[in-house]
Write an enzyme that holds these catalytic residues in place. Structure first.
Site, PDB file in Angstrom:
ATOM      1  N   GLU A   1       4.839  -3.858  12.545  1.00 14.17           N
ATOM      2  CA  GLU A   1       3.809  -2.821  12.397  1.00 14.17           C
ATOM      3  C   GLU A   1       2.660  -3.483  11.671  1.00 14.17           C
ATOM      4  O   GLU A   1       2.729  -3.751  10.469  1.00 14.17           O
ATOM      5  CB  GLU A   1       4.371  -1.620  11.635  1.00 14.17           C
ATOM      6  CG  GLU A   1       3.499  -0.375  11.736  1.00 14.17           C
ATOM      7  CD  GLU A   1       2.538  -0.247  10.583  1.00 14.17           C
ATOM      8  OE1 GLU A   1       1.338  -0.569  10.787  1.00 14.17           O
ATOM      9  OE2 GLU A   1       2.951   0.152   9.494  1.00 14.17           O
TER      10      GLU A   1
ATOM     11  N   THR B   1      -2.062  -8.218  10.679  1.00 16.22           N
ATOM     12  CA  THR B   1      -1.815  -8.881  11.957  1.00 16.22           C
ATOM     13  C   THR B   1      -1.623 -10.386  11.762  1.00 16.22           C
ATOM     14  O   THR B   1      -0.746 -10.995  12.390  1.00 16.22           O
ATOM     15  CB  THR B   1      -2.978  -8.608  12.916  1.00 16.22           C
ATOM     16  OG1 THR B   1      -3.053  -7.194  13.164  1.00 16.22           O
ATOM     17  CG2 THR B   1      -2.807  -9.344  14.232  1.00 16.22           C
TER      18      THR B   1
ATOM     19  N   GLU C   1       9.011   2.382  14.715  1.00 12.23           N
ATOM     20  CA  GLU C   1       9.828   2.845  13.610  1.00 12.23           C
ATOM     21  C   GLU C   1       9.866   4.372  13.654  1.00 12.23           C
ATOM     22  O   GLU C   1       9.068   5.016  14.330  1.00 12.23           O
ATOM     23  CB  GLU C   1       9.260   2.363  12.274  1.00 12.23           C
ATOM     24  CG  GLU C   1       9.320   0.849  12.150  1.00 12.23           C
ATOM     25  CD  GLU C   1       8.961   0.340  10.779  1.00 12.23           C
ATOM     26  OE1 GLU C   1       9.841  -0.239  10.124  1.00 12.23           O
ATOM     27  OE2 GLU C   1       7.797   0.505  10.378  1.00 12.23           O
TER      28      GLU C   1
ATOM     29  N   ASN D   1       0.801  -1.228   0.000  1.00 11.00           N
ATOM     30  CA  ASN D   1       0.000   0.000   0.000  1.00 11.00           C
ATOM     31  C   ASN D   1       0.831   1.275   0.000  1.00 11.00           C
ATOM     32  O   ASN D   1       0.446   2.282  -0.589  1.00 11.00           O
ATOM     33  CB  ASN D   1      -0.978   0.001   1.177  1.00 11.00           C
ATOM     34  CG  ASN D   1      -0.292  -0.078   2.516  1.00 11.00           C
ATOM     35  OD1 ASN D   1       0.802  -0.631   2.650  1.00 11.00           O
ATOM     36  ND2 ASN D   1      -0.918   0.473   3.529  1.00 11.00           N
TER      37      ASN D   1
ATOM     38  N   CYS E   1      -2.790   1.771   6.688  1.00 15.05           N
ATOM     39  CA  CYS E   1      -2.939   1.153   8.005  1.00 15.05           C
ATOM     40  C   CYS E   1      -3.501   2.128   9.029  1.00 15.05           C
ATOM     41  O   CYS E   1      -4.259   1.739   9.914  1.00 15.05           O
ATOM     42  CB  CYS E   1      -1.602   0.583   8.479  1.00 15.05           C
ATOM     43  SG  CYS E   1      -0.244   1.764   8.488  1.00 15.05           S
TER      44      CYS E   1
END
Length: 469
Positions: A237, A217, A450, A139, A271
């Site tokens: 993440e 996930t 991050e 994405n 996300c």
């Protein structure tokens, strides 16, 4: 076409706007990962021996090369991913910003010294881990590649990158530009391929010391399991179902525009997108009118066409899942589809994976739209009496990635920031994340962070030296 299982071992990259073939790349294998690890291990001594600021200079040059080639890279990104050209340009520029940021802090990578009268002196030296791995989603491939490449390389590591099979081209072109600025190919290697083959090999390889993964996930659990027993540093993440709360003192027009941008940016395939919207009851009618008006102006089409604000979904399977979810909403009666809810009609949309911006009002907390991560252009709206109910609803899922609260009250803003279970909470905005701040999730949304000044430390280890007189 399922290119991951293609017996010819070729990945076909498809333009999601029209179904055309825009390129092919060889599918990597576990053997390719092993060879890349060996090559990186041989090149590490020279790379890691450079002063951090010398590695930073090379990242700065890499950022400059990406900026110079931004138009070509953006067009390529739009062609393989589908997002509008303006969004692709922003992403490419964001990639350059991230690399520049890590170049700017490269001189801050230092150890510590502590005098001890009973021991003498103790020194803590920060050392690169060695060969690391990164698994990139489809994405935001350019930006997220930079999130992982910048801190790993400036810390003195080598990095093996696996892009998504649907969007490998931009990552490969970026790597080529980076190599041209003096960062060796052995230090940054991009290996396209399936998650089962290349992704699993990166996660399981005993000589890969750290893996940073961005994705769902469920896939994150697979990566975690594959890495189990290898002693890797893991940054995960993962998915999110980000709530947005609109209080009764919010700026209605700004909140409505923020909701539309936060949900339908990248066709809702982000996300940290707004995925659940909670509006105070006293302003619900006024807000819904403003939201409908904000969404009305979203032009759908090929991302390379002028004026397009929302391109297609990135894959047919992604759109099929959205169709299935919306059908279940219709059948259950849990919510009223006030806008969209279908594939747009017309010749321009027949070959692509388009879906209309969709608003579903009156959604209950038990709806799939509120419990699952809906990765597409669907915005469910629920009306709540006040702040207590809004925060309770915001925390009612297994996810905890991002959230936003729209209010003029400092007290409400502080309360939301403290009580909402999320790695990042925006006040009166949503979605954008500068490289200077840490980013990551809570609960099922992942572990580790991050970005920010401490990100290189996730790719380093500490060695303590005690010197006695």
């Amino acid at each position: 076409m399922d290119t991951e299982n293609d017996p010819r071992k070729i990945i076909e990259v498809i333009n999601p706007a029209d179904g055309s073939l825009i390129g092919t790349v060889p599918a990597g294998t576990a053997a390719d990962v092993g060879a890349a690890v060996d090559d990186a291990s041989g090149a590490l001594a020279k790379w890691s021996s450079l002063l951090p600021r010398e590695r930073g200079k090379k990242l700065f040059n890499a950022a400059a090369a990406i900026r110079k080639d931004k138009d070509r890279l953006a067009a390529l990104l739009t062609s393989e991913q589908g997002k509008p050209l303006a969004e692709s340009k922003n992403e490419i520029m964001g990639c350059a910003n991230v690399l520049e940021y890590y170049a700017s802090i490269s001189g801050s990578i230092t150890g510590e010294a502590l005098p001890r009268s009973d021991y003498g002196y103790s020194f803590t030296i920060k050392k690169p881990l060695g060969v690391c791995g990164a698994i990139i989603p489809w994405n935001m491939p350019a930006l997220i590649m930079a999130w992982k490449t910048g801190p790993a390389l400036v810390a003195g590591n080598a990095l093996i990158v696996k892009p998504a099979t649907s969007t490998p081209l931009t990552c490969m072109e970026m790597a080529s530009l980076i190599h041209g600025t003096g960062i060796p190919e052995e230090i940054l290697r991009v290996i396209p391929g399936s998650g089962d083959e290349v992704g699993n090999a990166i996660a399981a390889h005993p000589k890969i010391r750290a893996v940073s993964f961005t994705g769902s996930t469920e896939t994150g659990k697979i990566v975690e399991k594959a890495a189990c027993g290898t002693g890797k540093h893991l940054t995960l993440e993962l998915g999110g179902s980000d709530p947005m709360i609109v209080c009764d003192d919010a700026g209605i027009a700004a909140a409505a525009a923020g909701a539309a941008a936060g949900r339908f940016y990248n066709c809702g395939q982000t996300c940290t997108a707004v995925k659940r919207l909670y509006v105070f009851e006293s302003i619900a009618d006024e807000f819904m009118k403003a939201l409908e008006s904000a969404v009305t102006g979203i032009k759908i089409g090929n991302g390379l066409s002028p004026g397009v604000r929302m391109g297609p979904m990135s894959s047919s399977t992604g759109r099929e899942r959205i169709e299935e979810i919306i059908d279940s909403v219709r059948n259950s009666g849990d919510g009223e589809i006030t806008r969209g809810g279908r594939i747009p009609e017309g010749a321009d949309y027949e070959k692509g994976f388009f879906y209309e911006p969709t608003i579903v009002a009156g959604v209950s907390g038990e709806s799939r739209l509120m419990k699952e991560e809906v990765f597409g252009p669907v915005l469910p709206v629920s009306v709540v009496p006040g702040m207590n109910e809004a925060i309770e609803a915001a925390n009612s899922t297994r996810y905890g990635l991002g959230a936003s609260v729209w209010t003029k009250s400092i007290g409400r803003a502080v309360r939301a920031a403290e009580e909402i279970d999320a790695g990042i909470v925006w006040i009166n905005r949503h979605l954008k994340i500068p490289p200077e701040v840490p980013f990551g999730g809570e609960k099922a949304s992942g572990t580790g962070r991050e970005n920010g000044i401490y990100a290189p430390e996730r790719y380093m280890t500490e060695k303590t030296v005690i010197v006695s007189p």
